[in-house]
Design an enzyme around this catalytic site. Structure first.
Site, short mmCIF file in Angstrom:
data_model
loop_
_atom_site.label_atom_id
_atom_site.label_comp_id
_atom_site.label_asym_id
_atom_site.label_seq_id
_atom_site.Cartn_x
_atom_site.Cartn_y
_atom_site.Cartn_z
N SER A 14 0.79 -1.44 0.14
CA SER A 14 -0.05 0.09 -0.14
C SER A 14 0.96 1.31 -0.09
O SER A 14 2.08 0.93 0.22
CB SER A 14 -0.79 -0.12 1.36
OG SER A 14 -0.13 -0.06 2.28
N LEU A 15 0.26 2.49 -0.18
CA LEU A 15 1.26 3.60 -0.29
C LEU A 15 1.54 3.98 1.22
O LEU A 15 0.51 3.83 2.11
CB LEU A 15 0.52 4.75 -1.25
CG LEU A 15 0.20 4.19 -2.54
CD1 LEU A 15 -0.59 5.30 -3.19
CD2 LEU A 15 1.85 4.21 -3.19
N GLU A 44 -1.82 12.41 -9.29
CA GLU A 44 -3.29 11.60 -9.56
C GLU A 44 -4.40 11.72 -8.32
O GLU A 44 -3.76 11.85 -7.22
CB GLU A 44 -3.17 10.02 -9.97
CG GLU A 44 -2.23 9.69 -11.12
CD GLU A 44 -1.84 8.38 -11.25
OE1 GLU A 44 -2.62 7.50 -10.36
OE2 GLU A 44 -0.83 7.99 -11.72
N LYS A 46 -6.87 10.27 -5.92
CA LYS A 46 -6.85 8.78 -5.03
C LYS A 46 -8.21 8.49 -5.07
O LYS A 46 -8.95 8.94 -3.96
CB LYS A 46 -6.09 8.95 -3.65
CG LYS A 46 -6.33 7.73 -3.20
CD LYS A 46 -5.16 7.68 -2.07
CE LYS A 46 -4.74 6.55 -1.17
NZ LYS A 46 -5.87 5.66 -0.65
N ASP A 48 -11.70 6.67 -4.44
CA ASP A 48 -11.83 5.66 -3.19
C ASP A 48 -13.03 4.54 -3.42
O ASP A 48 -14.10 4.70 -3.60
CB ASP A 48 -12.75 6.64 -2.19
CG ASP A 48 -12.64 6.21 -0.70
OD1 ASP A 48 -12.03 5.39 -0.54
OD2 ASP A 48 -13.41 6.79 0.25
N ARG A 67 -7.38 -7.09 -3.94
CA ARG A 67 -6.02 -7.27 -3.00
C ARG A 67 -6.42 -8.28 -1.87
O ARG A 67 -5.54 -8.82 -1.38
CB ARG A 67 -5.73 -6.21 -2.48
CG ARG A 67 -4.40 -6.20 -1.90
CD ARG A 67 -3.62 -4.75 -1.72
NE ARG A 67 -4.64 -3.74 -0.88
CZ ARG A 67 -4.14 -2.71 -0.24
NH1 ARG A 67 -2.88 -2.50 -0.42
NH2 ARG A 67 -4.89 -2.03 0.34
N GLU A 103 -8.59 1.04 -9.94
CA GLU A 103 -9.87 1.23 -8.78
C GLU A 103 -11.14 1.01 -9.38
O GLU A 103 -11.57 1.74 -10.26
CB GLU A 103 -9.56 2.68 -8.09
CG GLU A 103 -10.19 2.57 -6.69
CD GLU A 103 -9.12 1.93 -5.88
OE1 GLU A 103 -7.96 1.50 -6.02
OE2 GLU A 103 -9.55 2.34 -4.26
N TYR A 155 -4.69 3.17 -13.05
CA TYR A 155 -3.71 3.93 -12.46
C TYR A 155 -2.38 3.59 -12.76
O TYR A 155 -1.32 4.02 -12.09
CB TYR A 155 -3.97 4.61 -11.09
CG TYR A 155 -4.14 3.57 -10.03
CD1 TYR A 155 -3.00 2.51 -9.90
CD2 TYR A 155 -5.27 3.23 -9.25
CE1 TYR A 155 -3.41 1.64 -8.76
CE2 TYR A 155 -5.47 2.07 -8.48
CZ TYR A 155 -4.42 1.32 -8.15
OH TYR A 155 -4.43 0.70 -7.05
N LYS A 218 3.25 10.11 -7.45
CA LYS A 218 4.57 9.29 -8.15
C LYS A 218 5.65 9.81 -8.98
O LYS A 218 5.35 10.71 -9.58
CB LYS A 218 3.76 8.04 -9.04
CG LYS A 218 2.40 7.46 -8.40
CD LYS A 218 1.70 6.66 -9.47
CE LYS A 218 0.57 6.13 -8.81
NZ LYS A 218 -0.72 5.81 -9.81
N LYS A 242 -3.48 12.28 2.00
CA LYS A 242 -4.77 11.86 2.62
C LYS A 242 -5.40 13.17 2.94
O LYS A 242 -4.91 14.00 3.63
CB LYS A 242 -4.69 10.95 3.64
CG LYS A 242 -4.46 9.59 3.22
CD LYS A 242 -5.77 8.79 2.91
CE LYS A 242 -5.67 7.28 3.72
NZ LYS A 242 -6.89 6.62 3.49
N CYS A 336 -39.19 3.59 27.00
CA CYS A 336 -39.36 3.74 25.53
C CYS A 336 -40.10 4.87 25.24
O CYS A 336 -41.44 5.01 25.72
CB CYS A 336 -39.99 2.49 25.22
SG CYS A 336 -40.49 2.37 23.42
N CYS A 339 -43.72 3.25 24.06
CA CYS A 339 -44.72 2.46 24.80
C CYS A 339 -44.48 2.76 26.28
O CYS A 339 -45.16 2.09 26.93
CB CYS A 339 -44.41 1.05 24.49
SG CYS A 339 -43.19 0.21 25.06
N CYS A 354 -35.88 -1.69 24.38
CA CYS A 354 -37.33 -1.78 24.84
C CYS A 354 -37.47 -3.25 24.78
O CYS A 354 -37.43 -3.81 23.79
CB CYS A 354 -38.07 -1.03 24.14
SG CYS A 354 -39.97 -1.41 24.55
N CYS A 360 -45.08 -3.18 22.12
CA CYS A 360 -44.50 -1.77 21.63
C CYS A 360 -44.84 -1.55 20.26
O CYS A 360 -44.80 -2.34 19.27
CB CYS A 360 -43.01 -1.75 21.73
SG CYS A 360 -42.29 -0.33 21.19
#
Ligand code: IVH
Length: 596
Positions: A14-15, A44, A46, A48, A67, A103, A155, A218, A242, A336, A339, A354, A360
């Site tokens: 991983s990075l 680039e 990242k 998600d 992975r 990704e 990528y 990179k 990040k 609750c 009730c 409850c 209820c």
């Protein structure tokens, strides 16, 4: 370096992450200690999502690995083949064998669209695009995957005889092979350019149609990348910046309490509306009493909210500067809100419950809603409004009453009620064909979700076996722990629940497991423990094979164990236990011989 080795290395790595400009400057200094020649940075986004490795031979896609556990990815080729932006065959002047890393993700609109459909169908909403993309890739049925609007950005290109000696050009050339590479990629000759790119996207990322969680930086020249090499965990020629999760400041106006289907109480913060990452936020989850106490939360507090992985944001901290000196801590409710029965919090449970399951009103309504929902009995023609109508008019009180409904009960509720009533009755009739694992899930036993239900059905085969199961037996079932076992025992210790099952049985619902995946009965009545690591098979694959051959996969070695399917590095205590109890350990080869 040998290509195979490089691919394995890259797949496992991983990075390293950075969070500040200073750390980027330090990275630049580190690189320049080793590299004296000029070089360029490529920045680039990242993306998600879920990382994927796509292997092409003679231009044909032959392998797609996620992975997985970080050592060996899951092969998800069939599912990946349904993603339109991943070419099955390359075009142009591609190398004989290449691997593309990328990704897989869902766009924000694709994700919202999926959730709109789920909301219409009364299904629980997906939490976020990343988890949904990941879950989609793991689905066993590729035709369902095909309906998810998954997308893929590439990528990284790996292989011998790559078209260019630099990363940027390789990515541009990858476009000509048919891959999707976004345009938001830039080259810089200095770290200051990198920093301006990072700052630009930190502000602009909300305008993208997909989610990113940072920037990947990179080194462009492949020769420089090779010179820098790798640490044990990550390449020295790349780093990721990040973004901090976006926060907003709001005011806590009130705390409301929701009652769930199983009686669980969830406190929810009512906030002054505020904009966060492009959406207006009015509510935040507070999870439980401990969370409120930990934040020492008070009404009118100024609170920081953040978007986590969940749909609704959470309160992360309080700005105590603005606290009203006369404010008092929040008094968690004792009864609750629906009730009024006294709430109970058991040792080890974070939530209050409850316990008034029978009376209820929220629990009754939501229990019915769960029972008829798509993932459960999938009763067509029914919705929450119909349930509440029938409850109000005392046509139903307990679940089994649904199957006593008749035409005359229903038609008075609608002007032209014939068709409506017919649909409901047909839906109920059809639901009698639903499999045992879904019927069990429909009962709404606390902690028995779809996966647990299937495990229990596979293991116990009939409801009577499950009802008579003792605690020790239950926790022996793979992945069934104390919490689930106690909940099952509690459920079946109530007379009303046993009566309900008898009534449902009499109405013809399924309470016997029918394994449509069974290929043989070669492992019938065998209790098999899987232990150690296997080169060519994941645990899930082995569990599937055991299941397909009618065996039972159990978690711990005991007198009941028929044999242990042993791989490498079985722990010493497990080995001793097999010897003490005289239980055979079969190698993977012995195991497959048994199945021949
Ligand atoms: S390069 C040697 N580039 O971030 C590793 N990764 O820790 C090469 N990711 O899960 C990774 N966008 O899937 C790279 N533009 C990008 C990326 C990217 C997202 C993910 C990757 C992995 C994590 C890296």
């Amino acid at each position: 370096m040998d290509l195979r080795l490089l691919i394995i290395l890259i797949l496992c790595l991983s990075l390293s992450n950075t969070y500040s400009e200073q750390e980027l400057i330090d990275f630049d200094k580190r690189v320049k200690k080793t590299i004296l020649d000029n070089f360029e940075y490529v920045c680039e986004l990242k993306y998600d999502g879920i990382s994927i490795s796509l292997v092409y031979e003679e231009g044909k896609l032959i392998k797609a690995l996620t992975r997985g556990d970080g050592v060996k990815g899951d092969n998800v080729l069939e599912n990946v083949k349904t993603i339109k932006s991943i070419p099955l065959e390359l075009v142009g002047n591609y190398p004989k064998k290449i691997e593309m890393r990328g990704e897989i993700f869902l766009t924000i609109s694709g994700f919202n669209h999926l959730n709109e459909i789920r909301s219409k169908e009364g299904l629980e909403l997906y939490a976020n695009p990343r988890n949904t993309a990941s879950g989609s890739l793991k689905l066993l049925n590729s035709s369902i995957v095909a309906k998810r609007p998954l997308d893929c950005f590439l990528y990284f290109m790996l292989g011998e005889g790559l078209p260019s000696d630099n990363h940027y050009d390789n990515l541009q050339i990858a476009k000509s092979f048919g891959f999707k590479v976004p345009n938001e990629i830039k080259k810089f000759s200095s770290i200051s350019g990198v920093i301006s790119f990072v700052n630009f996207w930190d502000i602009q990322r909300n305008k993208l149609p997909y989610e990113i969680d940072g920037i990947v930086i990179k080194i462009n020249e492949l020769s420089v990348q090779e010179k820098l090499g790798f640490t044990a965990k990550s390449p020295r020629w790349a780093i990721s910046y990040k973004f901090k999760a976006e926060q907003a400041l709001s005011t806590l106006l009130d705390v409301k309490y929701q009652v769930g289907r199983t009686g669980a109480i969830t406190p929810v913060a009512v906030l002054e509306p505020v904009n966060l990452a492009g959406t207006t936020v009015k509510r935040a989850s507070l999870h439980n009493e401990d969370q409120i106490n930990k934040l020492d939360l008070r009404i009118n507090d100024r609170v920081f909210i953040e978007k986590g992985g969940e749909i609704i944001p959470k309160i992360v901290s309080v700005d105590y500067k603005f606290r009203d000196i006369f404010s008092v801590p929040i008094n968690y409710i004792k009864n609750c809100p629906k009730c009024n029965s006294i709430l109970v919090r058991n040792d080890g449970d974070a939530k209050h419950y409850c316990l008034n399951q029978v009376l209820c009103p929220v629990q009754i309504q939501t229990r019915f809603e769960h029972f008829i929902s798509k993932k459960a009995m999938n009763v067509e023609g029914f919705g929450p409004e119909t349930i509440s109508l029938l409850l109000k008019n005392k046509k139903i009180a307990k679940i089994s009453d649904l199957y006593n409904l008749n035409f005359l009960d229903l038609i008075p509720f609608k002007k032209d009620g014939n068709k409506w009533a017919e649909n409901i009755l047909n839906g109920l009739e059809k639901s009698k064909n639903i499999s045992f694992e879904k019927v069990l899930f429909s009962l709404g036993i606390r902690h028995v979700g779809e996966t647990v239900s299937l495990k229990l059905c596979k293991y116990y085969k009939t409801i009577d076996n499950l009802i008579s199961a003792k605690y020790d037996d239950l926790i022996d079932v793979n992945e069934i722990g104390d919490r689930i076992a106690v909940s099952i025992i509690d459920f079946f210790s109530l007379k009303d629940n046993i009566l309900l099952i008898e009534e449902l049985k009499n109405h013809g619902l399924n309470f016997t497991y029918n394994n449509s995946n069974t290929k043989s009965h070669l492992l019938k009545d065998m209790n098999i423990v899987i232990s150690g690591k296997f080169d060519d098979y994941s645990r899930d694959q082995l569990k599937k094979i055991i299941d397909e051959n009618d065996g039972k996969n159990i978690s711990s070695i005991s007198k009941k164990t028929t044999f242990v399917l042993g791989g490498q590095n079985i722990g010493p205590s497990k080995l001793k236990k097999t010897q003490d109890l005289n239980i055979k350990i079969l190698t993977i080869k012995d195991f497959f011989n048994l199945l021949k």
